[in-house]
Design a protein around this motif. Sequence first.
Motif, short mmCIF file in Angstrom:
data_model
loop_
_atom_site.label_atom_id
_atom_site.label_comp_id
_atom_site.label_asym_id
_atom_site.label_seq_id
_atom_site.Cartn_x
_atom_site.Cartn_y
_atom_site.Cartn_z
N LYS A 142 0.84 -1.19 0.00
CA LYS A 142 0.00 0.00 0.00
C LYS A 142 0.88 1.24 0.00
O LYS A 142 1.73 1.43 0.88
N ILE A 201 -7.19 -2.42 5.41
CA ILE A 201 -7.27 -3.21 4.17
C ILE A 201 -8.09 -4.47 4.40
O ILE A 201 -8.91 -4.87 3.57
N GLU A 252 -9.64 0.41 3.00
CA GLU A 252 -8.57 0.80 2.08
C GLU A 252 -8.37 -0.31 1.06
O GLU A 252 -8.54 -1.50 1.40
N ARG A 253 -8.01 0.06 -0.14
CA ARG A 253 -7.65 -0.94 -1.15
C ARG A 253 -6.13 -0.98 -1.29
O ARG A 253 -5.49 0.08 -1.33
N PRO A 254 -5.56 -2.17 -1.37
CA PRO A 254 -4.11 -2.24 -1.55
C PRO A 254 -3.70 -1.73 -2.93
O PRO A 254 -4.47 -1.82 -3.90
#
Length: 361
Positions: A15, A52, A57-59
């Motif tokens: 990330k 994540i 959150e998106r990686p």
Amino acid sequence: MNDDTPLVRLKGVTKKFGDMTALDNLTLDIARGEFVTFLGPSGCGKSTTLRILGGFERPTSGSVILNGEDVTLQPPEKRQVNMVFQDYALFPHMTVRQNISFGLELKGMDKKSIRQRQDEIMSFLELDTYGDRYPAQLSGGQRQRVALARALAPDPALLLLDEPLGALDAKLRGQVQQELKSIQRRTNKTFFFVTHDQEEALTMSDRVVVMNKGRVEQDGTPEELYFHPASRFVAEFIGETNLLSGKMRGLEGDAVVMDWFGQTLRGHAPGGAPRTGDDITASLRLEKLRFHKARPDSCNAVQGRVVGKTFLGSRMAVDLMIDEAAGASLRAFVDAETGQSFGADPVWVGWSSDAMAVLRD
């Protein structure tokens, strides 16, 4: 799903926030029913990992597998995951019972089923008598239990806990730590706990993952990390330790032989043995030193004189000067009564090779 299959699998998760790398190629499995704690200083990547996993959150790259399904791109509400926040995030205008039912209503459960699940989870967490109270009418420990009840009510596969004990005072914190661990054992849920508190991590976890600068420094049981740290960062971050710097002489079986200010010492190397002639550092926990009037027959033994004592209640920290010219010293923990008996006469201390961990850096 086979019970041997990891509940969570992180595969090469990276990330980035602009030029800053918060997570660097993290690969990790979490078993079903495991209490895993991510431990590390601020900015190490532990909270990013939690977000994540939760879908917040998106990686930048890599994948998140939950229960055998790739959920990398799924939003939080589509995952079998729930979260307990540091401030609990309870709805102040809702009663305990209403707070608990919130997630169940979102799932579309009927009123009878919601009531049944409310009663079940409130009884399990001993909240039966608090159903009609509002969060402001509860103590910190009670609010903690309500937040847990709300998170557990929808029966998530994974529970994420983001420093949930940070708002509690020291005494209550200790009580809630034990309670939280007991709840995890009784529910057999998988807990992913994030903290910067070393004692909290050691007390509660089946497994601790120490993070530093977006990478895993060491992954193991609390005992492994404390007594057998693989790196200087882990040795210093978890508890208090003596750091002994010297030269690698060679190997005797599984033991690493090192020179420390003219003393020959033997330890072990959790992170892999260094090369002969290398500069090395070893970690020796304070409680592993044993005091003797004469030279002990342990594989490590040095003589010194007591130059300082610090009373700590049931035990005492004793400072020993081994070689004043070289500045070689050690610190040890002893029971307070033993510590009080030390005078000006030299004393011997000894320890086993297994008590001294040679660090990889």
